[in-house]
Design an enzyme around this catalytic site. Structure first.
Site, mmCIF file in Angstrom:
data_model
loop_
_atom_site.group_PDB
_atom_site.id
_atom_site.type_symbol
_atom_site.label_atom_id
_atom_site.label_comp_id
_atom_site.label_asym_id
_atom_site.label_seq_id
_atom_site.Cartn_x
_atom_site.Cartn_y
_atom_site.Cartn_z
ATOM 1 N N PHE A 1 0.803 -1.217 0.000
ATOM 2 C CA PHE A 1 0.000 0.000 0.000
ATOM 3 C C PHE A 1 0.835 1.266 0.000
ATOM 4 O O PHE A 1 0.373 2.308 -0.447
ATOM 5 C CB PHE A 1 -0.928 0.018 1.226
ATOM 6 C CG PHE A 1 -0.224 0.328 2.526
ATOM 7 C CD1 PHE A 1 0.034 1.638 2.912
ATOM 8 C CD2 PHE A 1 0.192 -0.692 3.369
ATOM 9 C CE1 PHE A 1 0.697 1.921 4.098
ATOM 10 C CE2 PHE A 1 0.856 -0.420 4.548
ATOM 11 C CZ PHE A 1 1.116 0.900 4.914
ATOM 12 N N LYS B 1 -0.678 -7.648 -9.035
ATOM 13 C CA LYS B 1 -1.682 -7.734 -7.967
ATOM 14 C C LYS B 1 -1.374 -6.624 -6.962
ATOM 15 O O LYS B 1 -0.550 -6.772 -6.078
ATOM 16 C CB LYS B 1 -1.610 -9.101 -7.289
ATOM 17 C CG LYS B 1 -2.947 -9.599 -6.706
ATOM 18 C CD LYS B 1 -3.576 -8.696 -5.657
ATOM 19 C CE LYS B 1 -2.839 -8.766 -4.328
ATOM 20 N NZ LYS B 1 -3.527 -7.893 -3.286
ATOM 21 N N GLU C 1 -4.832 -4.222 -1.915
ATOM 22 C CA GLU C 1 -6.279 -3.985 -1.927
ATOM 23 C C GLU C 1 -6.638 -2.688 -1.204
ATOM 24 O O GLU C 1 -7.776 -2.216 -1.313
ATOM 25 C CB GLU C 1 -7.020 -5.162 -1.290
ATOM 26 C CG GLU C 1 -6.669 -5.474 0.147
ATOM 27 C CD GLU C 1 -5.483 -6.423 0.283
ATOM 28 O OE1 GLU C 1 -5.416 -7.113 1.312
ATOM 29 O OE2 GLU C 1 -4.620 -6.458 -0.616
ATOM 30 N N SER D 1 5.577 -6.822 4.244
ATOM 31 C CA SER D 1 6.069 -7.115 5.589
ATOM 32 C C SER D 1 6.904 -8.385 5.605
ATOM 33 O O SER D 1 6.803 -9.238 4.716
ATOM 34 C CB SER D 1 4.889 -7.260 6.553
ATOM 35 O OG SER D 1 4.129 -8.419 6.225
ATOM 36 N N CYS E 1 9.679 1.511 3.971
ATOM 37 C CA CYS E 1 10.607 0.455 4.378
ATOM 38 C C CYS E 1 12.031 0.988 4.507
ATOM 39 O O CYS E 1 12.904 0.310 5.047
ATOM 40 C CB CYS E 1 10.565 -0.709 3.393
ATOM 41 S SG CYS E 1 11.186 -0.311 1.753
ATOM 42 N N GLU F 1 9.315 -3.690 13.549
ATOM 43 C CA GLU F 1 9.158 -2.572 12.628
ATOM 44 C C GLU F 1 7.854 -1.864 12.970
ATOM 45 O O GLU F 1 6.773 -2.440 12.840
ATOM 46 C CB GLU F 1 9.145 -3.057 11.179
ATOM 47 C CG GLU F 1 9.050 -1.926 10.171
ATOM 48 C CD GLU F 1 9.025 -2.415 8.729
ATOM 49 O OE1 GLU F 1 9.465 -1.663 7.845
ATOM 50 O OE2 GLU F 1 8.558 -3.547 8.495
#
Length: 498
Positions: free
Chosen positions: A149, A173, A176, A226, A281, A383
């Site tokens: 995202f 993909k 969402e 993740s 990240c 994290e």
């Protein structure tokens, strides 16, 4: 209400599977769109279309593929502001940060424009007497990308432009949580002249991801997300004989030496820790203050306190909301845990309240600052992925290196210093893949590769740059001899070339 569609065999169509997922503006909880996941049949159609596209596309000359990328990067630049505004509303990012997301993706597309020279093989005349050796880079087939995202423009643009420039077809993909920008980018790609079935876009959740990972006709999978999911992606894809690159979590440190420029350090720390609400990240989430550098703590606190979150089109906003209410709740829980474990909370962002009443229900969290953090604390071990900066101290550069090298992640780190000797020691000894010297977020430009180490990456070949071309291609080596006539002599019973 807008309905998010899937791109399958060149046609935009509604999903036929489960579940139904709302796309929510994180600044106010307004539903921007709804989406229905791809059905099993739709996924099969997409893979079949991509397989057919590959068989046709791999025959297209590399310079022609490069011209498609030239058209595409030009289109992305023309639509830069439009994409930035859509991305800002989809993710909550500020307009400037959203446009930066798009631009870093454009830079990768620009690299793909030079694909012809990047796919050149190697040659050696007379490798043995009368024998020549040469190699070609050939595309793999159908490749897939699963994107997060936090960078809905940049990370898809890390993947499908280089993959298709190399001669592959691609199935994307997207997350969402913010699929609107990936869909718009796909529209622009098709409008630029891409064959209608070269890029497929499928939406959904874990079920659709696992179907891509296990499908026998998909040859390679790229992922960013993740650490637990990255490990699952890597092991599942590898067990099904796929080439996999899976970029995972991070705990990025900045070492501050006593001789560093104070204002540069403070500005770098504030921007690199809470920019994009810390949802990067490559965010700096830990500062290790060496020796007398701990005197900077009050200044760091003062400058962080000035940063104010806000809605995407607020020119004074430092960053936007967290992506979801669940993310905010998780980060708030870690802040509470840090306090309970004995870290000193100098700024608590949970107290933040936005003045804009139209955004009162957003996932807001103010800048948060901890001091006296130790490695066994949960806020250090996990994290956080929020606007939270941890301050640690060390007596020497060696002690700071020990802290970083013991951390299981190895995405990025930086050092701020005026000493070339300290910088060289740091860059050589630190066990992290991407190092900044007086640069807080050392994300490399696309002529290099994004090279996380340790628990931040599962795989062998990294994103963009030369390594991405290698990831999306296979090397074929030819050993060739041509005879002018009959050759006298006994059979060669050894492996040696004669």
């Amino acid at each position: 209400m807008q309905q998010v569609k899937h791109l399958i065999n060149g046609e935009w169509q509604l999903g036929e599977g489960q579940p139904m997922i709302d796309v929510v503006n994180p600044a106010n909880q307004n539903v921007l769109a709804t989406q229905t996941a791809a059905s099993d049949l739709q996924l099969e159609r997409a893979v079949a279309a991509a397989e057919l596209a590959f068989l046709q596309w791999r025959e297209v000359p590399a310079p022609e593929r490069a011209r498609l990328m030239l058209n595409f990067q030009h289109s992305l630049k023309l639509h830069h502001d439009e994409l930035g505004e859509l991305l800002a509303q989809d993710t909550g990012k500020t307009f400037a940060d959203a446009k930066g997301d798009v631009w870093r993706g454009i830079e990768v597309v620009e690299q793909a424009c030079g694909i012809a020279s990047q796919m050149m093989g190697e040659t050696l005349e007379n490798a043995a007497r009368g024998i020549d050796c040469y190699s070609y880079l050939q595309p793999l087939g159908v490749c897939a990308g699963i994107t997060p995202f936090n960078f809905p423009a940049m990370i898809p643009l890390w993947m499908f432009p280089l993959a298709t420039a190399c001669g592959n077809s691609f199935i994307l993909k997207p997350s969402e949580q913010d699929p609107l920008v990936p869909n718009r980018i796909a529209e622009l790609f098709v409008e630029c002249g891409a064959p209608k079935n070269l890029l497929q876009v499928l939406h959904g959740g874990p079920k659709q991801v696992d179907a891509l990972l296990t499908h026998p006709d998909i040859k390679a999978v790229s992922f960013v997300g993740s650490a637990p999911v990255a490990e699952h992606i890597y092991h599942t894809g590898s067990q099904h004989n796929k080439r996999v690159q899976a970029f995972a979590g991070a705990k990025n440190h900045m070492v501050v030496m006593p001789d560093a420029n104070a204002s540069q350090v403070v500005n770098a720390l504030v921007g690199a820790s809470v920019g994009a609400a810390g949802q990067r990240c490559m965010a700096i989430s830990v500062a290790v203050l060496v020796g007398d550098a701990k005197a900077l703590i009050p200044q760091i606190q003062m400058e962080m306190k000035k940063v104010r979150p806000g809605v995407w089109n607020d020119p004074e906003a430092g960053y936007g909301p967290l992506i979801s209410a669940a993310s905010k709740q998780r980060v708030a829980g870690l802040i509470q845990q840090g306090i309970e474990e004995g870290a000193e909370c100098l700024l608590d962002g949970r107290d933040f309240r936005i003045a804009d009443i139209t955004a009162a229900d957003g996932n807001w969290l103010g800048p948060t600052l901890f001091a006296n953090v130790t490695p066994e604390m949960a806020i250090y071990q996990q994290e956080i992925f929020g606007p939270v900066l941890l301050l640690m101290t060390a007596d020497s550069l060696d002690d700071a290196l020990t802290v970083i090298n013991r951390n299981p992640f190895g995405n990025g780190c930086s050092i701020f210093t005026s000493s070339g000797a300290a910088a060289r020691t740091f860059q050589r000894e630190v066990t992290v893949g991407q190092v900044g010297i007086n640069v807080p977020i050392p994300v490399p430009l696309p002529c290099f590769s994004f090279t996380g180490w340790k628990g931040s990456f599962f795989g062998d070949l990294h994103a963009y740059g030369k390594q991405a071309v290698r990831f999306y291609t296979e090397t074929k080596t030819i050993t060739s001899r041509w005879f002018d006539g009959d050759v006298a002599g006994a059979p060669n019973m050894t492996i040696q070339l004669k």
